[in-house]
Design a protein around this motif. Structure first.
Motif, short mmCIF file in Angstrom:
data_model
loop_
_atom_site.label_atom_id
_atom_site.label_comp_id
_atom_site.label_asym_id
_atom_site.label_seq_id
_atom_site.Cartn_x
_atom_site.Cartn_y
_atom_site.Cartn_z
N LEU A 6 6.53 6.50 -6.22
CA LEU A 6 5.57 5.97 -5.26
C LEU A 6 6.31 5.12 -4.24
N GLU A 7 6.13 5.42 -2.95
CA GLU A 7 6.72 4.61 -1.89
C GLU A 7 5.65 3.66 -1.40
N VAL A 8 5.96 2.37 -1.46
CA VAL A 8 4.98 1.33 -1.15
C VAL A 8 5.50 0.43 -0.04
N ALA A 9 4.70 0.30 1.02
CA ALA A 9 5.02 -0.65 2.10
C ALA A 9 4.53 -2.01 1.65
N THR A 40 9.82 -0.90 2.66
CA THR A 40 9.20 -0.14 1.58
C THR A 40 10.04 -0.26 0.32
N LYS A 41 9.38 -0.11 -0.80
CA LYS A 41 10.03 -0.08 -2.11
C LYS A 41 9.55 1.16 -2.84
N MET A 42 10.38 1.62 -3.73
CA MET A 42 10.05 2.78 -4.56
C MET A 42 9.73 2.31 -5.97
N TYR A 43 8.63 2.84 -6.51
CA TYR A 43 8.22 2.52 -7.87
C TYR A 43 7.98 3.81 -8.65
N PRO A 44 8.36 3.85 -9.92
CA PRO A 44 8.04 5.02 -10.73
C PRO A 44 6.52 5.18 -10.82
N HIS A 49 0.84 -1.20 0.00
CA HIS A 49 0.00 0.00 0.00
C HIS A 49 0.88 1.26 0.00
N VAL A 50 0.34 2.34 -0.51
CA VAL A 50 1.07 3.60 -0.66
C VAL A 50 1.29 4.24 0.70
N VAL A 51 2.55 4.58 0.99
CA VAL A 51 2.88 5.30 2.22
C VAL A 51 3.48 6.67 1.92
N GLY A 52 3.81 6.95 0.67
CA GLY A 52 4.34 8.27 0.34
C GLY A 52 4.55 8.45 -1.14
N LEU A 53 4.67 9.70 -1.54
CA LEU A 53 5.03 10.07 -2.91
C LEU A 53 6.18 11.05 -2.82
N HIS A 54 7.12 10.91 -3.75
CA HIS A 54 8.31 11.74 -3.73
C HIS A 54 8.62 12.19 -5.14
N GLY A 96 7.09 -6.70 -14.26
CA GLY A 96 8.15 -6.99 -15.21
C GLY A 96 8.93 -5.76 -15.63
N GLN A 97 8.41 -4.55 -15.32
CA GLN A 97 9.15 -3.34 -15.61
C GLN A 97 10.22 -3.20 -14.53
N ASP A 98 11.41 -2.84 -14.91
CA ASP A 98 12.47 -2.65 -13.93
C ASP A 98 12.15 -1.44 -13.07
N THR A 99 12.35 -1.58 -11.79
CA THR A 99 12.13 -0.47 -10.87
C THR A 99 13.48 0.02 -10.37
N PRO A 100 13.56 1.22 -9.82
CA PRO A 100 14.86 1.77 -9.42
C PRO A 100 15.66 0.91 -8.45
N ASP A 101 14.99 0.09 -7.62
CA ASP A 101 15.75 -0.69 -6.64
C ASP A 101 15.85 -2.17 -7.03
N GLU A 102 15.53 -2.49 -8.27
CA GLU A 102 15.65 -3.87 -8.74
C GLU A 102 16.52 -3.90 -9.99
N PRO A 103 17.68 -4.59 -9.95
CA PRO A 103 18.54 -4.65 -11.15
C PRO A 103 17.89 -5.49 -12.24
#
Length: 175
Positions: free
Chosen positions: A124-127, A136-140, A111-116, A161-168
């Motif tokens: 989108l910051e997601v817990a 938490t993870k960050m998603y575009p 669930h969404v805990v923040g936007l940056h 399947g889209q790469d996210t900033p914290d997943e190589p």
């Protein structure tokens, strides 16, 4: 209450202060009527000038530099009902906090805990779901990663399947 700006600093000796606006049009920070300060006071902003993306403002009751300095760091809020309804493809951040986030294969991401916004677009910051909720993870939060925001259903759909900033990328080597 919705935060529409924050007092950055005092300006001059006559009670004026600089405001960092969080509104789409900077001058709108004064368009929704009186704003409420964190300390509970209400003031009516009067925009005097614009300087380097900040508004130079005054307000009744703020007559000298000492009073203006006391405002530094305080957020400026208005009732949600004072704001216009957003366009169909727009959302207030406050309306997104707490929404369920799923992949478009219906995988529960949390669930969404923040936007940056760090300068390259909304993030989108997601817990995580369940027991993983402290992580938490960050998603575009823009296409092609963002597929749908459904406020009525209380959920946001992201592209799996889209790469996210914290997943190589798969097969990427640490180097």
């Amino acid at each position: 209450m919705i935060i529409i700006g924050a007092v950055a600093s005092a300006h001059g000796v006559r009670g004026q202060f600089k405001v960092k606006p969080f509104t789409a049009a900077p001058e709108d920070v004064a368009a929704y009527g009186p704003v409420q300060l964190e300390d509970g006071r209400e003031i009516q902003l009067k925009i005097k000038a614009v300087a380097k993306n900040l508004l130079i403002c005054g307000a009744d009751g703020i007559r000298d530099r000492t009073a203006a300095e006391a405002l530094r760091g305080q957020t400026l809020c208005v009732n949600r009902t004072a704001l216009p309804d957003p366009d169909e493809d727009e959302h207030y951040h406050t309306d997104l906090i707490g929404l369920k986030v799923v992949g478009d294969d219906d995988t529960d991401l949390g669930h969404v805990v923040g936007l940056h916004n760090f300068g390259a677009g909304e993030i989108l910051e997601v817990a995580g779901p369940g027991a993983d909720s402290r992580n938490t993870k960050m998603y575009p939060f823009y296409p092609p990663f963002l597929r749908e925001v459904d406020l009525a259903a209380g959920r946001i759909v992201l592209a799996p399947g889209q790469d996210t900033p914290d997943e190589p990328e798969e097969g990427a080597e640490n180097g």
